[in-house]
Design a protein around this motif. Structure first.
Motif, mmCIF file in Angstrom:
data_model
loop_
_atom_site.group_PDB
_atom_site.id
_atom_site.type_symbol
_atom_site.label_atom_id
_atom_site.label_comp_id
_atom_site.label_asym_id
_atom_site.label_seq_id
_atom_site.Cartn_x
_atom_site.Cartn_y
_atom_site.Cartn_z
ATOM 1 N N ARG A 284 0.842 -1.186 0.000
ATOM 2 C CA ARG A 284 0.000 0.000 0.000
ATOM 3 C C ARG A 284 0.888 1.251 0.000
ATOM 4 O O ARG A 284 1.830 1.355 0.790
ATOM 5 N N SER A 285 0.572 2.177 -0.891
ATOM 6 C CA SER A 285 1.301 3.431 -0.995
ATOM 7 C C SER A 285 0.318 4.577 -0.869
ATOM 8 O O SER A 285 -0.769 4.556 -1.475
ATOM 9 N N SER A 286 0.712 5.572 -0.049
ATOM 10 C CA SER A 286 -0.181 6.714 0.132
ATOM 11 C C SER A 286 -0.326 7.537 -1.141
ATOM 12 O O SER A 286 -1.343 8.184 -1.367
ATOM 13 N N LYS A 287 0.670 7.486 -1.976
ATOM 14 C CA LYS A 287 0.629 8.285 -3.198
ATOM 15 C C LYS A 287 0.070 7.506 -4.380
ATOM 16 O O LYS A 287 -0.694 8.028 -5.189
ATOM 17 N N LEU A 288 0.418 6.249 -4.513
ATOM 18 C CA LEU A 288 0.014 5.442 -5.673
ATOM 19 C C LEU A 288 -1.075 4.428 -5.365
ATOM 20 O O LEU A 288 -1.588 3.777 -6.280
ATOM 21 N N GLU B 220 -0.520 2.315 -14.297
ATOM 22 C CA GLU B 220 -0.167 3.650 -13.817
ATOM 23 C C GLU B 220 1.330 3.765 -13.567
ATOM 24 O O GLU B 220 1.919 4.829 -13.771
ATOM 25 N N SER B 221 1.926 2.667 -13.116
ATOM 26 C CA SER B 221 3.379 2.669 -12.883
ATOM 27 C C SER B 221 3.914 1.261 -13.074
ATOM 28 O O SER B 221 3.213 0.269 -12.860
ATOM 29 N N LYS C 243 -3.963 1.567 -12.782
ATOM 30 C CA LYS C 243 -4.629 2.863 -12.715
ATOM 31 C C LYS C 243 -6.109 2.691 -12.375
ATOM 32 O O LYS C 243 -6.803 1.887 -13.010
ATOM 33 N N ASN D 252 -7.739 -0.540 -7.071
ATOM 34 C CA ASN D 252 -6.976 -0.824 -5.856
ATOM 35 C C ASN D 252 -7.333 -2.171 -5.243
ATOM 36 O O ASN D 252 -6.906 -2.468 -4.125
#
Length: 855
Positions: A770-774, A808-809, A831, A834
Motif C-alpha cells: 500500500r502506498s499513500s501516493k500510488l 499507472e506505474s 490505474k 486498488n
C-alpha cells in the motif's frame, strides 16, 4: 557631316540592300556599291522622293486622290415561266424561258478629311443635314407611336377574343352539366318507375294467385279462366274445350329465385401447369382470386406479384396446397416429333470406336499421356502448362480407333469434367504415383460413378524415384476403387508419359473394355451427338466441336444444337484438315450454326429446316422464361436478405464482365468467380460470352461499374477507346487461376481490416503493498512474455477478467522502466483499481489491425 554606308542604312531601316539602292537611284542619287557613303543631303532627297511617291507633298500634306469611284457589273440568268405554264400544270414541268440579267453597281468612297473640310466650309449643308436628322427622328417617333397603338389594339382584340372563348366554354360546360344532370334524373326516374311497375306487377300476381287458391270451383255457367280473363273460343257454338296435357301439374308456381345452388363442399379442379405460368394465369385456371394465390405463396415463404412468373414445380405445389389436382401440361413438343421421326429399328448397327475421357488431378500428366499416344505436343501449347479446354482427338492404333477427350484438372473446371464423363464410354483416371489421390481425383471418381461408366486407372509417373504404386492403390481403395489383383473390378495400368512404358498395355485395356461393353451404332442414320466445346471465331463465326455419338454427320446437313441451328457449311478434324463426313465416335469442328451453342448441348441432324428453327425458338423461349423466373426469385431473395440484415450494413457488389475464347472457359470462370462471394461482398457477373471484347461490352461495363476480364481474347479498337475514355479496369488472362487470384485479392481489399488482440505477457501477483501516493502496488513476477507500460492490461482472478484498464506505474526496484521481461520481478500499479489481491494475474496485450482475407 555624318556619313553611313548603304548597308548600314539598310539595317537601320530594316529593308534589303538591293531595294534601298533601287530607291536611291529612283530619287536621283547614283549609287551602285553597298559600301558607298550616304550623306544627310542624300537622306533628305530619299525622304522627299518617298513622300511624293506615297501621295504627300513636301510639307507632309496628302496629295492623293480625295474620291474613289468603283464600278461593278454582274451577269446572271433568270428562268421565267411562259404564258402557257398554267395550262400545263400537272402534266410535267412547266415551260420557261431564260432571261439574262445584268446588274451594275457604282460606289464612291470619299476621304474622311475631305468630308470634314466640306462640312466646315459648307454651313448650309450642315443645317440641311440637321434638318434631315430632325425630320428622320420625328418620323421614327411617329412610326413608334403608331406601332404601339396597333399593338395595343391587337392585344385588346386578343383579350376580348379570349374572354369570349372562355365564356363560350363556360356556357358549354354548364349546358353539359345540365344535360348530364337531366340524364341522371331521367335515368333515376325510369329506374324508379321500373321498380314501381315491377313491384306492382308482383303484387298483382300475388293477389291473383291468392284469389285463385281461395276461389270456389267454377260452375258450368262460369266462362272465366283461372287467371281472371274471359275465355276465347274459335267457334261460338262449340262448348268443347281443349283437353289438358297429361303429366303436368294443375297448379304452376312462378318462382323468382335464380337457379344457382351454393356448393356444399369445395370445388376440386384438375389443373394443367405449363413450364412457366404467371400468378394471375394460375388463379384463372383454379377459378380463384389472384389475392388468394398470393396469400398462399406468402404463407409458403415467397413474396410475389400478380404478374410474376412461377416455374412449373412451384405452381404445382401452390395448386395442391389450395386443394386442386395439378399435373404438368403436355404441350406440343417439336423436339419429340423430331426424335420420333428418326426412330427406325430396322437400321443395321455396327461396332463403333470407344470414347475415352482422360480425367484426374491437375499436373498429374493427363495431356502428356495423350501426347505420347498421339505423338504430338499439346501440353506445351497450353498456357501455364495446364489444360483449360476439352480437347477431342481420335487415334488410330494397331487394334482399332480410339477417341480421347482430355479434360482440365483444375478445380474451376468441374462442369467440363462432368460433361466429359456424360459423353464418354470409358473413363481413364490418371493418378500420379508420386502424388497420390488428390481432390480432383476424388471428384473424377464421383463423376464416373454418376455417369455409370467403367474406370481404368492409369498410374502415371512411375519413372520417378519417389513413385509409390502401393500407396496409390491403398488411397484409391479407400474411395472404393479396388484393383483386380486385390479382388476388385477396376483395371490398374502403370504407365509413364515420358518413357512410354505401359502405353500399349493401357490401349489394350481400353479396347478390351470396349469389347465387353459391345458398343454399337447405326452409321446410316442421321447424326446424333453432343457439343464438346464451342467458340466464336472472328473470321469463321460460331464454331462448335461436336462428338458424333450415333449416325453420320455430313457436310450440308441441317443440325439442331441446343438453342442454335444451321446447315453445316464446313467440317474439320482435330488437326484442322477439312473433312466431308464424321462417323460414330469421331469428333469434328463444325461451321454454320446461327450462334454459339452451350457446351454439353445435344446435337441432332434433321431433314426439315422449319422444324429445326421452331425447335430452337421453343428452346430459347423456355430458357428465357426460366431465366426470368430465376431473376424474379433472386430479386425477392435479395429483398429478404436486406430485410434480414437490417442494420448490419449494405452488401458490396463486385461487378464483372467476362469474355473468353470458348464456352467452357466462360462457364468455368463464371462459376469459380461467383463462388468467391461472401456475406459482405457479392461477386455479380453482369455479362459473359464468347468472343472478343466489343464496344457493347465496354459500354455495359461503364454503365454498371464493372471490371472487364478477357480470357484468351482481346478488345477491339472501339472498345479500347471507350475503356481509355472511361478509365475502365480491363484485365487480360491466359491462365484461369491467375484471374481467380486477382479477383480474390480485390475482394480481400474491399473487406478492410479487423482489430485483433495479441497477448504480450503475463505476470503473477505475489504480494500487495500500500502506498499513500500510488495506492495498491502489486509485487509481481513476469512468467510469460513481456509486460510493457504503454500497453493495456487485464486483471484476471481465477481465469476470469475482473478489470480492464492500463498501468499507472511499472518499476524495477525503485526505477521506472518501460518494460519487464519474463522471469523478472517488478512492481505494478494499476490505474484506478486498488482491489488487487495475491494470486491475481495481470495480462498485458496489444491491439493490432489485420487485413481481412477470404480464407
Amino acid at each position: 557631316m555624318s556619313q553611313v554606308t548603304v548597308t548600314q542604312l539598310a539595317e537601320v531601316l530594316g529593308v534589303a540592300v538591293d531595294r534601298l539602292i533601287a530607291q536611291l537611284n529612283e530619287a536621283g542619287i547614283e549609287v551602285d556599291d553597298p559600301s558607298a557613303a550616304v550623306t544627310n543631303e542624300d537622306k533628305k532627297k530619299l525622304l522627299t522622293h518617298l513622300r511624293t511617291a506615297h501621295g504627300k507633298d513636301d510639307a507632309g500634306e496628302d496629295t492623293g486622290p480625295r474620291k474613289v469611284t468603283l464600278k461593278r457589273k454582274t451577269l446572271s440568268e433568270l428562268k421565267v415561266p411562259t404564258a402557257g405554264a398554267g395550262r400545263t400544270r400537272g402534266r410535267g414541268a412547266a415551260p420557261s424561258r431564260t432571261v439574262n440579267v445584268e446588274v451594275r453597281k457604282k460606289r464612291t468612297y470619299v476621304k474622311r478629311g475631305a468630308i470634314a473640310e466640306q462640312e466646315q466650309t459648307d454651313p448650309e449643308r450642315e443645317a440641311a443635314a440637321r434638318a434631315l436628322e430632325d425630320a428622320r427622328q420625328e418620323r421614327e417617333e411617329a412610326e413608334r407611336i403608331e406601332r404601339e397603338e396597333a399593338e395595343r389594339r391587337q392585344r385588346e382584340q386578343e383579350e376580348q377574343a379570349k374572354q369570349e372563348e372562355e365564356a363560350r366554354k363556360q356556357r358549354e360546360a354548364e349546358e353539359e352539366a345540365r344535360r348530364v344532370e337531366a340524364e341522371k334524373e331521367r335515368a333515376l326516374a325510369e329506374a324508379q318507375a321500373r321498380v314501381e311497375a315491377k313491384v306492382a306487377r308482383q303484387a298483382a300476381e300475388r293477389e291473383a294467385e291468392r284469389k285463385r287458391r281461395t276461389a270456389t270451383p267454377k260452375g258450368p255457367e262460369d266462362s272465366r279462366t283461372r287467371y281472371g280473363r274471359e275465355e276465347l273460343h274459335v267457334t261460338p257454338k262449340s262448348k268443347r274445350r281443349k283437353p289438358k296435357r297429361k303429366g303436368r301439374s294443375a297448379t304452376t308456381s312462378v318462382g323468382t329465385e335464380h337457379g344457382f345452388q351454393k356448393p356444399v363442399a369445395p370445388v376440386k379442379r384438375e389443373v394443367e401447369i405449363p413450364e412457366t405460368i404467371t400468378v394471375g394465369d394460375l388463379a384463372r385456371l383454379m377459378a380463384v382470386k389472384a389475392g388468394e394465390v398470393i396469400k398462399t405463396l406468402m404463407g409458403m415463404g415467397s413474396m410475389v406479384t400478380i404478374n410474376q412468373s412461377l416455374d412449373q414445380d412451384t405452381a404445382i405445389l401452390v395448386a395442391e396446397e389450395m386443394g386442386h389436382d395439378a399435373r404438368p401440361a403436355e404441350a406440343r413438343d417439336i423436339e419429340q416429333e423430331l426424335v420420333a421421326e428418326e426412330e427406325d429399328d430396322g437400321m443395321a448397327k455396327a461396332g463403333r470406336p470407344p470414347v475415352v475421357t482422360v480425367m484426374g488431378h491437375v499436373d498429374h500428366g493427363k495431356t502428356s499421356l495423350l501426347d505420347y499416344i498421339r505423338r504430338a505436343k499439346v501440353a506445351a501449347g497450353e498456357q501455364g502448362g495446364i489444360t483449360q479446354h476439352i480437347g477431342a482427338y481420335h487415334v488410330k492404333t494397331d487394334n482399332g480407333v480410339v477417341t480421347f477427350l482430355d479434360t482440365p484438372g483444375h478445380a474451376a473446371f468441374t462442369a467440363m469434367r462432368a460433361r466429359g464423363a456424360q459423353a464418354t464410354d470409358i473413363v481413364v483416371l490418371v493418378v500420379a504415383a508420386d502424388d497420390g489421390v488428390m481432390p480432383q481425383t476424388k471428384e473424377a471418381i464421383q463423376h464416373a460413378r454418376a455417369a455409370g461408366v467403367p474406370l481404368i486407372i492409369a498410374v502415371n509417373k512411375i519413372d520417378k524415384p519417389e513413385a509409390d504404386q502401393d500407396r496409390v492403390k491403398s488411397e484409391l481403395s479407400a474411395e472404393e476403387v479396388v484393383p483386380e489383383e486385390w479382388g476388385g473390378e477396376e483395371i490398374f495400368v502403370p504407365v509413364s508419359a515420358i518413357t512410354g512404358e505401359g502405353i500399349d498395355a493401357l490401349l489394350d485395356a481400353i479396347l478390351v473394355q470396349s469389347e465387353v461393353l459391345e458398343l454399337k451404332a447405326a452409321p446410316e442414320r442421321r447424326c446424333r451427338g453432343v457439343v464438346v466445346e464451342s467458340a466464336l471465331d472472328k473470321g469463321r463465326g460460331p464454331v462448335a466441336t461436336i462428338l458424333v455419338q450415333d449416325g453420320t454427320l455430313h457436310r450440308g446437313d441441317m443440325i439442331l444444337a441446343g438453342e442454335e441451328y444451321g446447315r453445316v457449311r464446313a467440317m474439320f478434324d482435330e488437326t484442322g484438315q477439312p473433312i466431308e463426313q464424321a462417323g460414330p465416335s469421331i469428333p469434328a469442328e463444325v461451321l454454320g450454326l446461327s450462334g454459339v451453342p452451350n457446351a454439353g448441348d445435344d446435337v441432332l441432324a434433321v431433314a426439315d429446316e422449319r422444324k429445326a428453327r421452331d425447335a430452337a425458338e421453343q428452346r430459347k423461349q423456355s430458357a428465357r422464361e426460366g431465366r426470368l423466373a430465376e431473376k424474379q426469385a433472386a430479386k425477392l431473395q435479395n429483398l429478404f436478405d436486406q430485410m434480414s440484415e437490417g442494420a448490419t450494413g449494405e452488401v458490396q457488389n463486385v461487378n464483372l464482365v467476362i469474355k473468353a475464347d470458348v464456352q467452357g472457359s466462360v462457364e468455368a470462370l463464371r462459376d469459380a468467380l461467383t463462388r468467391l462471394s461472401t456475406d459482405e461482398i457479392k461477386v455479380n457477373v453482369v455479362s459473359s460470352g464468347v468472343g472478343g471484347i466489343t464496344e457493347s461490352d465496354a459500354s455495359l461495363a461503364q454503365a454498371s461499374s464493372a471490371v472487364i476480364i478477357g480470357f484468351n481474347v482481346r478488345a477491339d479498337a472501339s472498345a479500347r477507346k471507350i475503356i481509355q475514355e472511361a478509365d475502365l479496369d480491363l484485365n487480360y488472362y491466359s491462365v484461369i487461376y491467375d484471374a481467380i487470384d486477382d479477383v480474390k485479392k480485390a475482394i480481400s481489399g474491399l473487406l478492410g481490416t479487423e482489430t485483433k488482440e495479441q497477448i504480450l505477457g503475463l505476470a503473477e501477483v505475489r504480494d500487495v503493498f500500500r502506498s499513500s501516493k500510488l495506492g495498491a502496488i502489486a509485487g509481481c513476477l513476469v512468467v510469460e512474455g513481456v509486460v510493457k507500460r504503454a500497453n493495456p492490461i487485464r486483471v484476471l482472478r481465477d481465469n476470469v477478467v475482473v478489470f480492464e484498464g492500463e498501468l499507472e506505474s511499472l518499476r524495477r526496484f525503485k526505477d521506472d522502466v518501460s518494460e519487464v521481461q519474463a522471469g523478472t520481478e517488478c512492481g505494478i500499479g494499476v490505474k484506478q483499481y486498488n482491489d488487487v489481491k495475491v494470486g491475481d494475474q495481470i495480462e498485458c496485450f496489444e491491439r493490432v489491425e489485420v487485413q481481412r482475407t477470404l480464407d
